[in-house]
Design an enzyme around this catalytic site. Structure first.
Site, PDB file in Angstrom:
ATOM      1  N   LYS A  10       0.846  -1.205   0.000  1.00  0.00           N
ATOM      2  CA  LYS A  10       0.000   0.000   0.000  1.00  0.00           C
ATOM      3  C   LYS A  10       0.871   1.241   0.000  1.00  0.00           C
ATOM      4  O   LYS A  10       2.055   1.194   0.383  1.00  0.00           O
ATOM      5  CB  LYS A  10      -0.949   0.024   1.197  1.00  0.00           C
ATOM      6  CG  LYS A  10      -0.290   0.036   2.596  1.00  0.00           C
ATOM      7  CD  LYS A  10       0.112   1.409   3.109  1.00  0.00           C
ATOM      8  CE  LYS A  10       0.803   1.344   4.480  1.00  0.00           C
ATOM      9  NZ  LYS A  10       1.653   2.478   4.793  1.00  0.00           N
ATOM     10  N   ASP A 135      -2.325  -1.220  10.512  1.00  0.00           N
ATOM     11  CA  ASP A 135      -2.561  -1.249   9.060  1.00  0.00           C
ATOM     12  C   ASP A 135      -3.171  -2.568   8.574  1.00  0.00           C
ATOM     13  O   ASP A 135      -3.559  -2.678   7.416  1.00  0.00           O
ATOM     14  CB  ASP A 135      -1.239  -1.048   8.295  1.00  0.00           C
ATOM     15  CG  ASP A 135      -0.716   0.373   8.409  1.00  0.00           C
ATOM     16  OD1 ASP A 135      -1.446   1.241   8.933  1.00  0.00           O
ATOM     17  OD2 ASP A 135       0.422   0.613   7.968  1.00  0.00           O
TER      18      ASP A 135
HETATM   19  O1  C5P Z   1       0.051  -0.596  15.108  1.00  0.00           O
HETATM   20  P1  C5P Z   1       1.484  -0.827  14.749  1.00  0.00           P
HETATM   21  O2  C5P Z   1       2.084  -1.959  15.528  1.00  0.00           O
HETATM   22  O3  C5P Z   1       1.731  -0.933  13.299  1.00  0.00           O
HETATM   23  O4  C5P Z   1       2.254   0.499  15.206  1.00  0.00           O
HETATM   24  C1  C5P Z   1       3.649   0.554  15.355  1.00  0.00           C
HETATM   25  C2  C5P Z   1       3.995   1.742  16.217  1.00  0.00           C
HETATM   26  O5  C5P Z   1       3.714   2.966  15.523  1.00  0.00           O
HETATM   27  C3  C5P Z   1       3.188   1.831  17.495  1.00  0.00           C
HETATM   28  O6  C5P Z   1       3.806   1.136  18.536  1.00  0.00           O
HETATM   29  C4  C5P Z   1       3.160   3.324  17.785  1.00  0.00           C
HETATM   30  O7  C5P Z   1       4.358   3.725  18.391  1.00  0.00           O
HETATM   31  C5  C5P Z   1       3.157   3.945  16.393  1.00  0.00           C
HETATM   32  N1  C5P Z   1       1.812   4.315  15.923  1.00  0.00           N
HETATM   33  C6  C5P Z   1       1.175   5.438  16.471  1.00  0.00           C
HETATM   34  N2  C5P Z   1      -0.054   5.781  16.006  1.00  0.00           N
HETATM   35  C7  C5P Z   1      -0.669   5.085  15.029  1.00  0.00           C
HETATM   36  C8  C5P Z   1      -0.043   3.962  14.461  1.00  0.00           C
HETATM   37  C9  C5P Z   1       1.206   3.608  14.934  1.00  0.00           C
HETATM   38  O8  C5P Z   1       1.729   6.105  17.364  1.00  0.00           O
HETATM   39  N3  C5P Z   1      -1.869   5.478  14.607  1.00  0.00           N
END
Ligand code: C5P
Length: 298
Positions: A10, A135
Site C-alpha cells: 500500500k 494497518d
Molecule cells: O500498530 P502498529 O504496531 O503498526 O504500530 C507501530 C507503532 O507505531 C506503534 O507502537 C506506535 O508507536 C506507532 N503508531 C502510532 N499511532 C498510530 C499507528 C502507529 O503512534 N496510529
C-alpha cells in the site's frame, strides 16, 4: 490442502495526524491505496503446529512475525484444529512504509480462515486484524479506503481509474515507532485536508490528486534521513506530477499522469542506494484474491 495468496503493498496518499491518545498511539486520518506489487504466501495444512518459512534472510520466521501471530490469533480458544506451514516469498521491502508485513498477516487470516474452515466473516477477521497492527485491517477492506482512529477504522472508497506509481525504496528500513516518537506538533501543517484528496480521487483527476498529496510524518523523517528529500526532488524531476513519503517511510513514491511518462521515469531514474518498482494502483480485490477466498468471507 494448499492455497497461494498474493498480498499487495500500500501507499498513503494522505496522512494527517490529529493528536496523541492516552494509549500512546496517534489519532490519524489516512487515505490508503493498494498497488500491484506483491509478496506471495503459500499456506499448506499439516497435521499439527505452525511453521513459517521465509525466503529473505533477516525476516524473523518465528512468533515475532505478523504472519505467525495471525495464525496463532486464529487458533486461540479453538481446539482440534490441524496445523499449517506458511511459506512467504517476499518482494516488498520491510520497514519501507508499504505495509508488506501487514498485508502478509491479512493474507494469512484470509487463507487460514478458508483452509481451517473457520467461517469467520470479514468484520470478525478485522477485529482480529486490528490487534495485530494498525494497518492490517485495511488489507481486508478494499483497494482504496479512508482509515481513521489508529488507521484501523475504515471506510471503503470507490477506486479511481488506475494510475502509475513509481516506488523508490532506499536500502534502509525506518522504524514506525521511532518516527511517531519524534513527531513534533509544530511541524504538522494545519491546512492538509483528506477531503480535497478524496474529491480528486473520485474524479480520477491524477494531476489534481498529485498536487495535494501530503504526509504529516514526512518532515520528521526528512529531518532524520535527508536522502528522502533528494529522492523526492529526483522524482519531481523525472516527470512525476507529485511525490511523497509513504507512511513512516522509507519508500518515496511518484505519481504519473500517463504510463509513458512513468516508464520513461523508471528507465532514466538515477542508480543509487535504492530499489525501483513501477506499479499501478489496484481497483478491486478480485485482481489478486482468488474467488474461493473472496466468496468465503462475503
Ligand atoms: O500498530 P502498529 O504496531 O503498526 O504500530 C507501530 C507503532 O507505531 C506503534 O507502537 C506506535 O508507536 C506507532 N503508531 C502510532 N499511532 C498510530 C499507528 C502507529 O503512534 N496510529
Amino acid at each position: 490442502m494448499k492455497l497461494e495468496i498474493k498480498t499487495p503493498a500500500k501507499i498513503n496518499l494522505g496522512l494527517k495526524i490529529l493528536g496523541k491518545r492516552d494509549d500512546g498511539y496517534h489519532e490519524l486520518e489516512t487515505l490508503f491505496q493498494m498497488v500491484d506489487f506483491y509478496d506471495h504466501l503459500e499456506i499448506e495444512i499439516i497435521p499439527s503446529g505452525i511453521q513459517l518459512e521465509c525466503d529473505v534472510p533477516g525476516i524473523p520466521a518465528d512468533s515475532t512475525n505478523l504472519v505467525w501471530r495471525a495464525a496463532e490469533a486464529l487458533r486461540e480458544g479453538r481446539t482440534g484444529l490441524p496445523g499449517a506451514v506458511l511459506r512467504l516469498k517476499k518482494k516488498i521491502p520491510s520497514g519501507a512504509g508499504l505495509g508488506g508485513g501487514s498485508g502478509n498477516a491479512a493474507g494469512a487470516l484470509l487463507g487460514l480462515n478458508k483452509l481451517w474452515d473457520l467461517r469467520l466473516t470479514r468484520p470478525q477477521l478485522q477485529k482480529i486484524a486490528e490487534k495485530l497492527g494498525s494497518d492490517v485491517p485495511f488489507f481486508l477492506e478494499s483497494p482504496c479506503a479512508l482509515g481513521q482512529g489508529r488507521g484501523e477504522r475504515l471506510a471503503s472508497l470507490q477506486s479511481a481509474e488506475k494510475f502509475d506509481v513509481l516506488l523508490v525504496s532506499p536500502h534502509f528500513p525506518i522504524s514506525t515507532a521511532e518516527v511517531y516518537g519524534r513527531l513534533k506538533w509544530g511541524l504538522t501543517k494545519g491546512e492538509n485536508d483528506i477531503s480535497i484528496l478524496r474529491k480528486f480521487l473520485s474524479k480520477s483527476d491524477v494531476p489534481g490528486l498529485a498536487n495535494c498529496l501530503f504526509n504529516d510524518l514526512e518532515p520528521v523523517v526528512i529531518e532524520g534521513y535527508p536522502q528522502i528529500q533528494d529522492i523526492k526532488e529526483e522524482l519531481n524531476r523525472s516527470g512525476a506530477c507529485g511525490a511523497l513519503l509513504s507512511g513512516s517511510g522509507s519508500t518515496v513514491f511518484g505519481v504519473y499522469s500517463d504510463s509513458e511518462k512513468a516508464e520513461k521515469a523508471l528507465a532514466n531514474f538515477p542508480k543509487g542506494n535504492w530499489d525501483l518498482k513501477l506499479c499501478k494502483t489496484l481497483k478491486s480485490l478480485s485482481e489478486f484474491l482468488p474467488d474461493e477466498i473472496l466468496s468465503y468471507t462475503d
